[in-house]
Design an enzyme around this catalytic site. Structure first.
Site, short mmCIF file in Angstrom:
data_model
loop_
_atom_site.label_atom_id
_atom_site.label_comp_id
_atom_site.label_asym_id
_atom_site.label_seq_id
_atom_site.Cartn_x
_atom_site.Cartn_y
_atom_site.Cartn_z
N LYS A 174 -36.83 56.51 -30.57
CA LYS A 174 -37.94 56.30 -29.72
C LYS A 174 -39.38 55.57 -30.66
O LYS A 174 -40.06 56.34 -31.42
CB LYS A 174 -38.57 56.87 -29.37
N GLY A 227 -47.07 62.56 -35.39
CA GLY A 227 -47.62 61.69 -34.50
C GLY A 227 -48.92 62.95 -34.65
O GLY A 227 -49.26 63.52 -35.28
N SER A 228 -50.07 63.48 -33.38
CA SER A 228 -51.00 63.92 -33.26
C SER A 228 -50.01 65.83 -33.58
O SER A 228 -49.49 66.31 -32.88
CB SER A 228 -51.61 64.08 -32.13
N GLY A 232 -47.85 67.46 -31.21
CA GLY A 232 -46.51 68.26 -32.03
C GLY A 232 -46.61 69.63 -31.41
O GLY A 232 -45.18 70.24 -31.30
N GLU A 249 -44.64 66.43 -38.24
CA GLU A 249 -45.62 65.92 -39.67
C GLU A 249 -46.55 64.99 -38.45
O GLU A 249 -46.73 64.70 -37.96
CB GLU A 249 -45.36 64.47 -40.04
N CYS A 283 -51.71 59.22 -42.18
CA CYS A 283 -51.79 60.88 -42.17
C CYS A 283 -52.11 61.20 -43.22
O CYS A 283 -53.29 62.15 -43.12
CB CYS A 283 -50.51 61.06 -42.25
N GLU A 382 -60.06 65.95 -37.32
CA GLU A 382 -59.17 63.92 -37.65
C GLU A 382 -59.20 63.08 -36.54
O GLU A 382 -59.45 63.10 -35.00
CB GLU A 382 -57.13 64.38 -37.13
C1 UN1 Z 1 -48.58 58.35 -43.38
O1 UN1 Z 1 -49.94 58.22 -44.42
O2 UN1 Z 1 -48.95 58.10 -42.42
O3 UN1 Z 1 -48.33 57.20 -48.84
C2 UN1 Z 1 -47.46 57.81 -44.85
C3 UN1 Z 1 -48.99 56.51 -48.22
C4 UN1 Z 1 -47.48 56.15 -47.71
C5 UN1 Z 1 -47.25 56.39 -45.93
C6 UN1 Z 1 -48.26 57.12 -45.44
N1 UN1 Z 1 -46.87 55.54 -48.76
O4 UN1 Z 1 -49.82 56.17 -47.78
#
Ligand code: UN1
Length: 497
Positions: A174, A227-228, A232, A249, A283, A382
């Site tokens: 998805k 996601g958030s 999560g 994550e 993230c 965040e």
């Molecule tokens: C993310 O931060 O959502 O390390 C993924 C990075 C990328 C992946 C980031 N290679 O900035």
């Protein structure tokens, strides 16, 4: 207007609801890329039935053969890199340099996964008894339900999907509802590369309908969610109740620390890239800048000038540094945090508004707050947008304490020329990733990616560790002594010859 469909049971099919939503370009809301399915539980149900058949077949394909399919996937992605990057910028907004990087991360992940098909190591160890072998080996788990975010429309799905596939699982994918087109391109590539159709199912739609139905479905024993932290937690509760294997994550509140002895020009490039790259929607984005007191004022002066000079705009136009936010909700969230910052007494150094021009897209000015108090909401929560909070500290101890005093623990960075301070940071910062003299973003595909505390639940994506998640360890003992040998009871030396 082009209508796209789900891919279920080996066919591109309409959703059971018959309903579709518009996928719009965030840099130009009048530009509709296409209409995508609003699926629901019934589509997930059909996807599970088909993936069950796909799994029965795929698990019997030798792992090196599964890896070979992914090698071809990498080859096709390499050929189509430019075209995918362009489509991705159109639906997600980040500039072409970044979307090319996103596709490249998918290519790296494909080749890494493809070679893993010839490893997938277990261990053979000595048995404590004579004429007996003891070994561990990997087996696939079943159907992997992959729920993906919008910010890395290619890279993140591939982090999940390619290891899942090489380990022998079938996949229900998805994509985030903001980036369904890139998700569709990825599935097309897998099919072109020769993946047997029922091994992959693509179900478009909203998290509340499709994501929730996947998490709830007893036929999907494994969920990977990015996601958030709030969502999560809900996913985690359901998976816990249903005994599902789950990788989460989630959020980050990543800090870049700049010590008095740092190379300030280098630290400046890092801060700009970390905070405003991907419009802060990573993230791993730098959302806090922790400055040691002697360089604090000078560094802020350097940063302000450069942040003001960043060019906002359509990521497909030359010269654009920062693209739009993904949607109106994201814009409103960023605005709310600007208000929170002001009400908490932080000083707005630059930005803080939607730009006067560019009103057709979801743009927001790169924003910097100074005099941010450790412990304030602006410093703790965040935002997922182009907002950088600056905190002043007296020394490394205080910098480390500020870095660690948040509920998240994804990424951190320190700029210093002192090797002892650098190693102390590697030791003491509570994050899954720490960079020395580099920004908080920039993880490489062949190393484990993930965070501590409320960023994750102990699993990693990328690298070698993710193969543990997508496979079950089984142990085999083969006793060819012809006698009953009792572990722990008969002597280690066994019966003398
Ligand atoms: C993310 O931060 O959502 O390390 C993924 C990075 C990328 C992946 C980031 N290679 O900035």
């Amino acid at each position: 207007m082009k209508k796209f469909n789900n891919f279920i049971a080996g066919k591109w099919v309409a959703p059971e609801s018959g309903e579709y939503f518009d996928n719009r370009n965030p840099a130009d809301r009048g530009d509709v890329i296409g209409r995508f399915p609003l699926s629901d539980k019934r589509d997930v149900e059909r996807a599970v039935e088909s993936a069950t058949r796909g799994f029965a077949r795929w698990r019997r394909t030798p792992a090196p053969g599964r890896g070979d399919v992914l090698r071809v996937v990498g080859d096709i992605m390499t050929k189509r890199k430019e075209e995918i990057a362009d489509a991705m910028t159109r639906e997600m907004g980040k500039p072409l340099t970044e979307t090319r990087g996103d596709v490249q991360e998918g290519i790296d992940t494909a080749y890494y996964a493809s070679s893993e098909g010839r490893r997938l190591f277990g261990k053979t160890v000595p048995s404590e008894l004579r004429n007996k072998w003891a070994m561990s080996y990997r087996r696939p788990i079943g159907i992997a339900g992959l729920i993906c975010p919008f910010n890395f429309p290619m890279a993140i799905p591939t982090w999940k999907m390619f290891p899942a596939l090489v380990c022998g699982n079938a996949v229900i994918f998805k994509p985030a509802e903001d980036v369904p087109h890139t998700g569709t391109l990825l599935v097309e590539i897998l099919l072109d590369a020769g993946l047997p159709p029922e091994v992959i199912q693509l179900v478009h739609g909203r998290g509340e309908q499709v994501g929730a139905a996947m998490v709830d479905h007893p036929g999907i024993p494994l969920i990977s969610f990015t996601g958030s932290t709030e969502t999560g937690r809900i996913v985690g509760e359901t998976c816990g109740r249903l005994h599902k294997r789950l990788s989460l994550e989630m959020g980050g509140k990543n800090a870049q620390i700049v010590m008095d002895d740092a190379d300030l020009d280098l630290a400046l490039e890092g801060a700009l890239w970390g905070a405003f790259g991907t419009t802060g929607q990573r993230c791993t984005a730098t959302s806090r800048l922790i400055l040691q007191k002697k360089i604090h004022d000078k560094f802020l002066g350097m940063l302000e000038d450069r942040a003001r000079a960043l060019k906002l705009g359509d990521g497909r136009k030359k010269g654009t540094d920062v693209g739009p936010l993904i949607n109106e909700d994201a814009l409103r969230k960023v605005e709310a945090y600007v208000d929170i910052g002001v009400s908490e007494g932080a000083k707005l150094l630059t930005g803080g508004e939607r730009p006067k021009k560019l009103s057709g897209g979801n743009f927001f000015e790169p924003t910097i707050f100074t005099d941010v108090k450790a412990g304030s909401r602006l410093e703790q929560e965040e935002i997922f947008g182009p907002v950088l909070s600056v905190i002043r500290v007296k020394d490394a101890d205080e910098a480390f304490a500020v870095n660690n005093d948040v509920k998240y623990g994804l990424s951190s960075s320190i700029y210093t020329r002192d090797v002892n301070t650098a190693f102390r940071a590697l030791n003491e910062l509570d994050n899954g990733i720490t960079y020395v003299n580099a920004p908080t973003i920039g993880a490489e595909a062949h190393l484990p990616f993930g965070g501590v505390k409320q960023t994750g639940n102990g699993h990693r994506e990328g690298g070698w560790e993710v193969y543990e998640f997508y496979s079950e360890t089984k142990v085999g003992y083969a006793d060819f002594s012809g006698t009953l040998q009792r572990a722990q009871i008969d002597t280690y030396l066994g019966t003398p010859d």
